[in-house]
Scaffold this motif. Structure first.
Motif, PDB file in Angstrom:
ATOM      1  N   MET A 195       0.847  -1.204   0.000  1.00 37.63           N
ATOM      2  CA  MET A 195       0.000   0.000   0.000  1.00 37.63           C
ATOM      3  C   MET A 195       0.878   1.247   0.000  1.00 37.63           C
ATOM      4  SD  MET A 195      -2.692   1.283   2.842  1.00 37.63           S
ATOM      5  CE  MET A 195      -3.866   0.040   2.389  1.00 37.63           C
ATOM      6  N   GLN A 196       0.466   2.237  -0.782  1.00 36.63           N
ATOM      7  CA  GLN A 196       1.244   3.465  -0.885  1.00 36.63           C
ATOM      8  C   GLN A 196       1.413   4.117   0.479  1.00 36.63           C
ATOM      9  OE1 GLN A 196       0.658   5.865  -4.346  1.00 36.63           O
ATOM     10  NE2 GLN A 196      -1.134   4.648  -4.932  1.00 36.63           N
ATOM     11  N   GLY A 197       2.622   4.562   0.741  1.00 35.24           N
ATOM     12  CA  GLY A 197       2.907   5.280   1.979  1.00 35.24           C
ATOM     13  C   GLY A 197       2.976   4.419   3.222  1.00 35.24           C
ATOM     14  N   PHE A 198       2.915   3.082   3.063  1.00 34.13           N
ATOM     15  CA  PHE A 198       2.901   2.220   4.251  1.00 34.13           C
ATOM     16  C   PHE A 198       4.255   2.227   4.973  1.00 34.13           C
ATOM     17  CE2 PHE A 198       3.157  -1.703   6.649  1.00 34.13           C
ATOM     18  CZ  PHE A 198       1.958  -1.660   7.347  1.00 34.13           C
ATOM     19  N   ALA A 199       5.332   2.026   4.223  1.00 37.49           N
ATOM     20  CA  ALA A 199       6.669   2.000   4.834  1.00 37.49           C
ATOM     21  C   ALA A 199       6.973   3.355   5.490  1.00 37.49           C
ATOM     22  CB  ALA A 199       7.714   1.659   3.782  1.00 37.49           C
TER      23      ALA A 199
END
Ligand SMILES: Nc1ncnc2c1ncn2[C@@H]1O[C@H](COP(=O)(O)OP(=O)(O)OP(=O)(O)O)[C@@H](O)[C@H]1O
Ligand SMILES: [Mg+2]
Length: 347
Positions: free
Chosen positions: A292-296
């Protein structure tokens, strides 16, 4: 149960809530398919398995049902899991007739009964012998972490049904947490949001597509807008609405926060020496959910730890258990019996 004298047909299986991956020793990953089975209700026959069955979800005639036999990382429907495993094992083995030995991955938080169900399903599906490996350990091996060292590493695996957080040192799990929040809960949150905010009913697949395309765990550089089609609840007719990525981030916020909290709580329970190691070795992310985008970025922001994605988040559990399988063989060649945990530690 020993792995003494493993043959060439040995197989490792990552039996996941969303996807099942099969690794054959010496060949690598040969199967990667959704964990879905289409069953003919009248005869009980298996109609389709994997991607073909997944395409049928929400589109089957009354007599056929598309079933996901696993829930929250564990077996929910024993017979269907057995049928699915039998199908995948046969497909992986081609024409071979001998019963293979299997390494099966299980979440770290499972009960003895849940473990027994995995072993029994694998035996019933044609395995000769079954050995279990804990998923976070397999993920760490697959991500290439030097887990045998006396040094702490943290792995976070966000799958379809569960999120597992584990701190690993000396080839074993020291602290772990397993929460039953994964990709499906995120899909359900999208479905509930569309219903509540837009009066629109959408199918499971549409919810997952929206999550993958628009979902994010922290603000995006450029927010997106997409047109979503579904059934308008009030009129009962097909209708489309405009949805933004910012709105979907809000829809997913509570579930994403639950995942973040699991990571923070595990860090809080980690012994100081290992916690100090993690400030340097960092957190490695595995499982489809971490894509998912921005998860890290979100995990990094909330914990302050260096955070990286595994090279291949969707396959690293299967690769790791496959590597452990090779490892068992190398160990057993010397005539020594090993358990997966020990074998996993020899790197
Ligand atoms: N780009 C993406 N963004 C968000 N979610 C994604 C993305 N790609 C895949 N996913 C999600 O990842 C999940 C599947 O991940 P994975 O294959 O690791 O699960 P699993 O191993 O089958 O489940 P579990 O380990 O919980 O039993 C699905 O819910 C899917 O929607
Ligand atoms: Mg998994």
């Amino acid at each position: 149960m020993s792995f003494f004298g493993l043959g060439t047909r040995d197989i490792a299986i990552d039996l996941g809530t969303a996807n099942t991956l099969v690794f054959v020793r010496g060949r690598g990953i040969v199967i990667s398919e959704p964990s879905v089975v289409a069953i003919d209700e009248r005869t009980g026959d298996v109609h389709a398995v994997g991607s073909e069955a997944k395409r049928m979800i929400g589109r089957t005639p009354a007599s056929i049902s598309a079933i996901r036999p696993l829930r929250d990382g564990v077996i929910a429907d024993f017979e269907v899991t057995e049928a699915m495993l039998r199908y995948f094992i046969r497909k992986a083995e081609h024409r071979r007739r001998a019963r293979p030995r299997l390494v099966m991955c299980v979440p770290s938080g499972v009960t003895e009964m849940e473990k027994r169900a995995v072993i029994d399903a694998a035996l019933a599906a044609g395995a000769r012998e079954v050995q279990l490996i804990e998923e976070p350990l397999a993920a760490a091996i697959g991500a290439g972490l030097p887990i045998a060292e006396p040094r702490g590493h943290m792995v976070v695996d966000v799958g379809g049904g569960t999120t597992e957080v584990a701190v690993i040192s000396l080839g074993g799990i020291v602290v772990s947490e397993s929460v039953r929040v994964g990709g499906y809960e995120l899909d359900d949150a999208v479905t509930a949001w569309m219903r509540r905010e837009h009066g629109l009913a959408i199918g499971q697949q549409t919810a997952e597509d929206i999550k993958v395309e628009l979902g994010s765990a922290s603000p995006m550089v450029e927010e997106l807008e997409v047109e979503i089609r579904g059934r308008h609840l009030a009129s009962g007719l097909p209708r489309s609405v405009q949805i933004s990525s910012a709105e979907i981030r809000e829809a997913l916020a509570a579930e994403v926060a639950a995942i973040v909290d699991a990571v923070k709580e595990t860090l809080e329970r980690t012994p100081p020496e290992l916690a100090a190691d993690i400030t340097q070795s960092g957190i490695v992310l595995a499982g489809g959910g971490v894509l998912m985008q921005g998860f890290a970025e979100r995990i990094h922001e909330e914990t302050g730890m260096p955070t990286t994605l595994a090279d291949s988040p969707l396959t690293c559990v299967a690769i790791g258990s496959g590597m452990a399988l090779e490892e068992f063989t190398a160990m057993t060649r010397g005539g020594k019996q090993v358990r997966p945990r020990e074998a996993a530690g020899v790197r």
